[in-house]
Motif scaffolding. Structure first.
Motif, PDB file in Angstrom:
ATOM      1  N   PRO A  20       0.813  -1.224   0.000  1.00 49.74           N
ATOM      2  CA  PRO A  20       0.000   0.000   0.000  1.00 49.74           C
ATOM      3  C   PRO A  20       0.845   1.273   0.000  1.00 49.74           C
ATOM      4  O   PRO A  20       0.465   2.255  -0.644  1.00 49.74           O
ATOM      5  N   GLU A  21       1.992   1.259   0.693  1.00 46.30           N
ATOM      6  CA  GLU A  21       2.785   2.489   0.771  1.00 46.30           C
ATOM      7  C   GLU A  21       3.378   2.891  -0.573  1.00 46.30           C
ATOM      8  O   GLU A  21       3.689   4.066  -0.796  1.00 46.30           O
ATOM      9  N   VAL A  22       3.561   1.922  -1.468  1.00 49.24           N
ATOM     10  CA  VAL A  22       4.028   2.231  -2.815  1.00 49.24           C
ATOM     11  C   VAL A  22       3.010   3.148  -3.508  1.00 49.24           C
ATOM     12  O   VAL A  22       3.369   4.147  -4.134  1.00 49.24           O
ATOM     13  N   HIS A  23       1.727   2.799  -3.340  1.00 50.76           N
ATOM     14  CA  HIS A  23       0.673   3.652  -3.904  1.00 50.76           C
ATOM     15  C   HIS A  23       0.560   4.961  -3.122  1.00 50.76           C
ATOM     16  O   HIS A  23       0.284   6.008  -3.688  1.00 50.76           O
ATOM     17  N   GLY A  24       0.768   4.853  -1.802  1.00 46.82           N
ATOM     18  CA  GLY A  24       0.709   6.051  -0.961  1.00 46.82           C
ATOM     19  C   GLY A  24       1.736   7.083  -1.410  1.00 46.82           C
ATOM     20  O   GLY A  24       1.432   8.273  -1.522  1.00 46.82           O
ATOM     21  N   LEU A  25       2.965   6.621  -1.672  1.00 46.37           N
ATOM     22  CA  LEU A  25       4.011   7.547  -2.101  1.00 46.37           C
ATOM     23  C   LEU A  25       3.682   8.150  -3.463  1.00 46.37           C
ATOM     24  O   LEU A  25       3.841   9.359  -3.666  1.00 46.37           O
ATOM     25  N   SER A  26       3.226   7.323  -4.394  1.00 41.74           N
ATOM     26  CA  SER A  26       2.846   7.845  -5.708  1.00 41.74           C
ATOM     27  C   SER A  26       1.763   8.911  -5.566  1.00 41.74           C
ATOM     28  O   SER A  26       1.827   9.962  -6.204  1.00 41.74           O
ATOM     29  N   ALA A  27       0.784   8.617  -4.721  1.00 42.39           N
ATOM     30  CA  ALA A  27      -0.309   9.563  -4.505  1.00 42.39           C
ATOM     31  C   ALA A  27       0.233  10.881  -3.956  1.00 42.39           C
ATOM     32  O   ALA A  27      -0.113  11.962  -4.431  1.00 42.39           O
ATOM     33  N   LEU A  28       1.101  10.774  -2.954  1.00 44.77           N
ATOM     34  CA  LEU A  28       1.651  11.977  -2.333  1.00 44.77           C
ATOM     35  C   LEU A  28       2.412  12.828  -3.346  1.00 44.77           C
ATOM     36  O   LEU A  28       2.218  14.048  -3.429  1.00 44.77           O
ATOM     37  N   MET A  29       3.265  12.188  -4.150  1.00 46.15           N
ATOM     38  CA  MET A  29       4.060  12.952  -5.119  1.00 46.15           C
ATOM     39  C   MET A  29       3.173  13.568  -6.206  1.00 46.15           C
ATOM     40  O   MET A  29       3.380  14.713  -6.609  1.00 46.15           O
ATOM     41  N   GLU A  30       2.187  12.799  -6.676  1.00 46.95           N
ATOM     42  CA  GLU A  30       1.288  13.338  -7.708  1.00 46.95           C
ATOM     43  C   GLU A  30       0.523  14.550  -7.171  1.00 46.95           C
ATOM     44  O   GLU A  30       0.406  15.572  -7.847  1.00 46.95           O
ATOM     45  N   LEU A  31       0.001  14.429  -5.940  1.00 50.41           N
ATOM     46  CA  LEU A  31      -0.795  15.531  -5.384  1.00 50.41           C
ATOM     47  C   LEU A  31       0.078  16.759  -5.135  1.00 50.41           C
ATOM     48  O   LEU A  31      -0.342  17.891  -5.375  1.00 50.41           O
TER      49      LEU A  31
END
Lengths: 416, 119
Positions: free
Chosen positions: A233-244
């Motif tokens: 899940p944190e892999v997606h969490g990091l992607s989400a954070l950077m995109e936002l």
């Protein structure tokens, strides 16, 4: 001019193929330095042959074949390699023949993830981890890395050589991390990607336009990791954070280069493509996690801002809750300061001040200028102007950043 | 830099539906795009019979249902890719054509590669 095999076309193939080429070679030869040398040999061969022969139909396979052939040559010649192969054969429980070696099947996902793990090996300094990741996983040239870090090519080359030596000494490419180690190494990889991102995002030095390249590279590495380790899940969490965070890049500086605070930004300038990608990555993180990790929590906070049509519409109650979870997870007093801001917005300045008073004595926050700055802000809202003024002046004395200092001094003189 | 790749071909050419091998190869191609971080978004389009064209000509807005028989080449699929040079985008488009060459005998078409304006 598009047809005909130019240097540019070969470089394009190289950028698309170098990561999995090096990653596959690391699996085979178990030596990062050697793997990169072999990949470079293959590139040199391509530069010699493709301008006349044209780019082959499957350029990745072509490069791999050449590199493996070179590896076999090395394997025949060198005692040291013999030792490596003997060690590999022992590990695999059988002698490795040349055919096995050439026919080694592709496990691209495993290979690239292993390469990421090796580049973020704990024996390396954080700077070395970043440089190697950009070089071997990102496929950037020494020159490009030097430009991104505002340093010389020689410095970067030196850093790479030293890092490879450290890895060889640690036998880094030979180990297969256990399940428990895997989680730790993945955390290290996420950390390096986020560090690269932040170096691009919060760059204040040098010519501004060079640094966004680091943000783009970090976003790309994040996307790759999403494909390699989709169940984390944190892999997606990091992607989400950077995109936002990326969605706000255009809105966060004024025409004269001065920073615009989040709540003052023109929200129509936030990039909807980044927002959509960030929110869907956050969804994936939230559906696959029982408890949100630190990156997903930060992304969820960023999402609260993105979802609010105006600054006034921000859901501060939710943000304060998320900061509380984040503080519990990280134990970071800096996160607590942020939570105080959110509490102040959600429940009134007293609520924020109450938390700040509990933090005041913490040694970790000595010299942290945002503590008095936030305190001053909350005091000013309560009409306690003399105290607010003193806090702003104190904060101004603590910051190293000139622009921030003048902003704080302005606030101190405005408050009365 | 982001590019949009538009896969175009003549719908009226005989050849029948795409063979299953093409779908499999396209799946591999998309997976590779995800693994090397170049693929941002992609989609295949249904035949133009399922679509419509809305036009504004001489002050008149008009909607016409598909199929678009008069058009020579139609968009059949798209991808948004993020790469570091136009040469990389062109290389990816060439691979797409190669897949069609290998798995759909007789197919003809093109891939238009256009850079997206970025704020």
């Amino acid at each position: 001019m598009t047809d005909g095999t130019t240097q540019e076309a070969i470089e394009a193939v190289w950028r698309l193929e170098s990561t999995r080429l090096i990653a596959g070679l690391v699996r085979i030869v178990r030596d990062v330095g050697l793997a990169e040398d072999l990949a470079q040999d293959a590139l040199v061969a391509a530069l010699q042959q493709w301008p006349t022969s044209g780019v082959p139909d499957n350029p990745g396979a072509w490069l791999m074949t050449i590199a493996k052939r070179r590896a076999v040559d090395q394997f025949r010649r060198s005692d040291r390699r013999d030792q490596i192969y003997a060690a590999m054969a022992r590990e695999q429980g059988s002698e490795m023949s040349e055919e096995d070696f050439l026919g080694a099947v592709d496990h691209v996902e495993d290979d690239v993830l292993r390469l990421m793990f090796v580049c973020c090996h704990p024996a390396l300094t954080s700077e070395a981890q970043c440089t190697l990741t950009l070089k071997l996983v990102g496929g950037l040239t020494t020159r490009e890395i030097a430009r991104a870090y505002l340093t010389t090519e020689a410095t970067v080359a030196q850093r790479v050589v030293r890092a490879k030596r450290t890895l060889a000494d640690a036998g880094a490419a030979l180990e297969e991390p256990s399940e428990a180690e895997r989680a730790e190494r993945l955390t290290a990889v996420l950390g390096v990607i986020y560090l690269l991102y932040n170096e691009g995002y919060s760059a204040t030095a040098g010519s501004e336009w060079l640094r966004p390249a680091l943000c783009d590279e970090a976003l790309r590495l994040g996307r790759i990791l999403t494909a390699l380790a989709p169940r984390d899940p944190e892999v997606h969490g990091l992607s989400a954070l950077m995109e936002l965070q990326s969605s706000r890049i255009a809105a966060r500086t004024a025409a004269d280069g001065s920073p615009i605070l989040l709540l003052d930004q023109d929200r129509s300038r936030w990039d909807p493509v980044h927002i959509a990608r960030g929110l869907s990555a956050l969804d994936r993180a939230m559906t696959s996690a029982i408890d949100l990790g630190p990156y997903a929590l930060q992304a969820a906070i960023a999402a609260c801002h993105v979802r609010a049509e105006t600054a006034e519409a921000t859901d501060w109650v939710r943000i304060a809750e998320l900061y509380e979870q984040l503080a519990r997870l990280t134990g970071s007093p800096v996160v607590e300061v942020n939570r105080a801001v959110a509490l102040g917005m959600a429940y009134g300045p007293e609520a924020g001040l109450e938390l700040l008073d509990q933090l005041a004595g913490l040694p970790a926050l000595q010299g942290y200028h945002l503590l008095p700055s936030v305190r001053g802000d909350l005091l000013a809202k309560l009409g306690r102007h003399d105290e607010a003024k003193a806090e702003f002046a104190r904060a101004a004395n603590m910051t190293q950043n000139e622009r921030e200092r003048s902003l704080l001094l302005d606030r101190a003189s405005e408050t009365s | 830099m982001r590019f949009m790749a538009l896969l175009k071909f003549d719908e009226s050419l005989p050849g029948g539906p795409p063979p299953p091998e093409l779908f499999q190869a396209m799946g591999e191609y998309a997976a590779e795009g995800a693994r090397n971080g170049t693929l941002v978004d992609q989609g295949g389009l249904l035949p133009s019979a399922a679509g419509a064209i809305v036009s504004l000509v001489d002050g008149t807005i008009k909607a016409v249902d598909g199929p678009f028989t008069e058009a020579k080449e139609l968009v059949g699929g798209y991808a948004v890719i993020e790469v570091r040079s136009k040469a990389e985008a062109v290389e990816l488009a060439k691979r797409l054509m190669q897949i069609h060459k290998d798995h759909w005998p007789g197919w003809q078409g093109s891939c238009e590669v256009r850079q997206l304006g970025e704020s």
